[in-house]
Design an enzyme around this catalytic site. Sequence first.
Site, PDB file in Angstrom:
ATOM      1  N   HIS A   1       0.894  -1.286   0.333  1.00  0.00           N
ATOM      2  CA  HIS A   1       0.050  -0.509  -0.173  1.00  0.00           C
ATOM      3  C   HIS A   1       1.132   1.455  -0.203  1.00  0.00           C
ATOM      4  O   HIS A   1       1.592   1.198   0.296  1.00  0.00           O
ATOM      5  CB  HIS A   1      -0.886  -0.142   1.265  1.00  0.00           C
ATOM      6  CG  HIS A   1      -0.162   0.026   2.728  1.00  0.00           C
ATOM      7  ND1 HIS A   1      -0.249  -1.033   3.339  1.00  0.00           N
ATOM      8  CD2 HIS A   1       0.760   1.214   3.075  1.00  0.00           C
ATOM      9  CE1 HIS A   1       0.683  -1.155   4.363  1.00  0.00           C
ATOM     10  NE2 HIS A   1       0.945   0.086   4.710  1.00  0.00           N
TER      11      HIS A   1
HETATM   12  C1  T46 Z   1       4.271   0.887   6.697  1.00  0.00           C
HETATM   13  C2  T46 Z   1       5.279  -0.329   7.342  1.00  0.00           C
HETATM   14  C3  T46 Z   1       6.073  -0.166   7.692  1.00  0.00           C
HETATM   15  C4  T46 Z   1      -3.028  -0.031  13.505  1.00  0.00           C
HETATM   16  O1  T46 Z   1      -4.098  -0.150  14.487  1.00  0.00           O
HETATM   17  N1  T46 Z   1      -2.426   0.855  14.388  1.00  0.00           N
HETATM   18  C5  T46 Z   1      -1.201   1.613  13.620  1.00  0.00           C
HETATM   19  O2  T46 Z   1      -0.222   2.063  13.829  1.00  0.00           O
HETATM   20  C6  T46 Z   1      -0.616   0.520  12.231  1.00  0.00           C
HETATM   21  C7  T46 Z   1       0.305   0.299  11.411  1.00  0.00           C
HETATM   22  C8  T46 Z   1      -1.409  -0.382  11.975  1.00  0.00           C
HETATM   23  N2  T46 Z   1      -2.612  -0.535  12.942  1.00  0.00           N
HETATM   24  C9  T46 Z   1      -3.773  -1.911  12.361  1.00  0.00           C
HETATM   25  C10 T46 Z   1      -4.356  -2.121  11.349  1.00  0.00           C
HETATM   26  C11 T46 Z   1      -4.024  -3.612  11.038  1.00  0.00           C
HETATM   27  O3  T46 Z   1      -5.590  -3.656  10.876  1.00  0.00           O
HETATM   28  O4  T46 Z   1      -3.044  -3.055  12.178  1.00  0.00           O
HETATM   29  C12 T46 Z   1      -2.952  -3.830  11.458  1.00  0.00           C
HETATM   30  C13 T46 Z   1      -1.884  -4.126  10.014  1.00  0.00           C
HETATM   31  O5  T46 Z   1      -1.625  -2.917   9.607  1.00  0.00           O
HETATM   32  P1  T46 Z   1      -0.930  -2.972   8.874  1.00  0.00           P
HETATM   33  O6  T46 Z   1      -1.138  -3.888   7.724  1.00  0.00           O
HETATM   34  O7  T46 Z   1      -0.755  -1.633   7.731  1.00  0.00           O
HETATM   35  O8  T46 Z   1       1.047  -3.211   9.000  1.00  0.00           O
HETATM   36  P2  T46 Z   1       1.609  -3.273   7.720  1.00  0.00           P
HETATM   37  O9  T46 Z   1       2.939  -4.155   8.527  1.00  0.00           O
HETATM   38  O10 T46 Z   1       1.649  -3.802   6.673  1.00  0.00           O
HETATM   39  O11 T46 Z   1       1.965  -1.527   7.418  1.00  0.00           O
HETATM   40  C14 T46 Z   1       2.304  -0.767   7.982  1.00  0.00           C
HETATM   41  C15 T46 Z   1       2.244   0.498   8.203  1.00  0.00           C
HETATM   42  O12 T46 Z   1       0.641   0.874   7.630  1.00  0.00           O
HETATM   43  C16 T46 Z   1       2.479   0.788   7.013  1.00  0.00           C
HETATM   44  O13 T46 Z   1       2.393   2.526   6.977  1.00  0.00           O
HETATM   45  O14 T46 Z   1       5.135   1.409   6.008  1.00  0.00           O
HETATM   46  O15 T46 Z   1       4.000  -1.623   8.682  1.00  0.00           O
END
Ligand code: T46
Length: 135
Positions: free
Chosen positions: A48
């Site tokens: 994303h």
């Molecule tokens: C990025 C990489 C390094 C939250 O509730 N709070 C938060 O601050 C974050 C980042 C996520 N969440 C929840 C949303 C999802 O249900 O945690 C779950 C996993 O998040 P996400 O799928 O976005 O995780 P990654 O590892 O794919 O990506 C994240 C960041 O979104 C992204 O900006 O650079 O970590």
Amino acid sequence: MSSEIIFNEIKDSRGVLVSFEGNKNIPFDIKRVYVIKNVPGGMARGGHAHKNLKQVIVCLKGSCDFDLVEAVGGRIIKTTHTLNSHTTGLLVENRTWREMKNFSEDCVLMVLASEHYSEDDYIRNYESFIENSGN
Ligand code: T46
């Protein structure tokens, strides 16, 4: 453009200290900090971009790779960064697509973020991300 930032280590006989300060060695106000760890072998994360969010990612332990895609001067630029040191941060600008892969089992990432968490800030469709990146 996204880039790597080198942090100074303050070393003495008691060990090592590395400091991260908003608007000093981190180029924005830090509104949120989160940690990613225990990523199973072979698992990828990311996939994303963000409309407004800027982040600095620091690998505190182990290693992983970040593939970034962003538009610079109207051209699409793709870069890969291996993160494996607490003295190097990866600045990921807004409107940058990221894929995270090749996590070592012991990898621990600390992420310093310029905005509070918002699902509305995510861009999840790669084709529309590229179309809207302007070239
Ligand atoms: C990025 C990489 C390094 C939250 O509730 N709070 C938060 O601050 C974050 C980042 C996520 N969440 C929840 C949303 C999802 O249900 O945690 C779950 C996993 O998040 P996400 O799928 O976005 O995780 P990654 O590892 O794919 O990506 C994240 C960041 O979104 C992204 O900006 O650079 O970590």
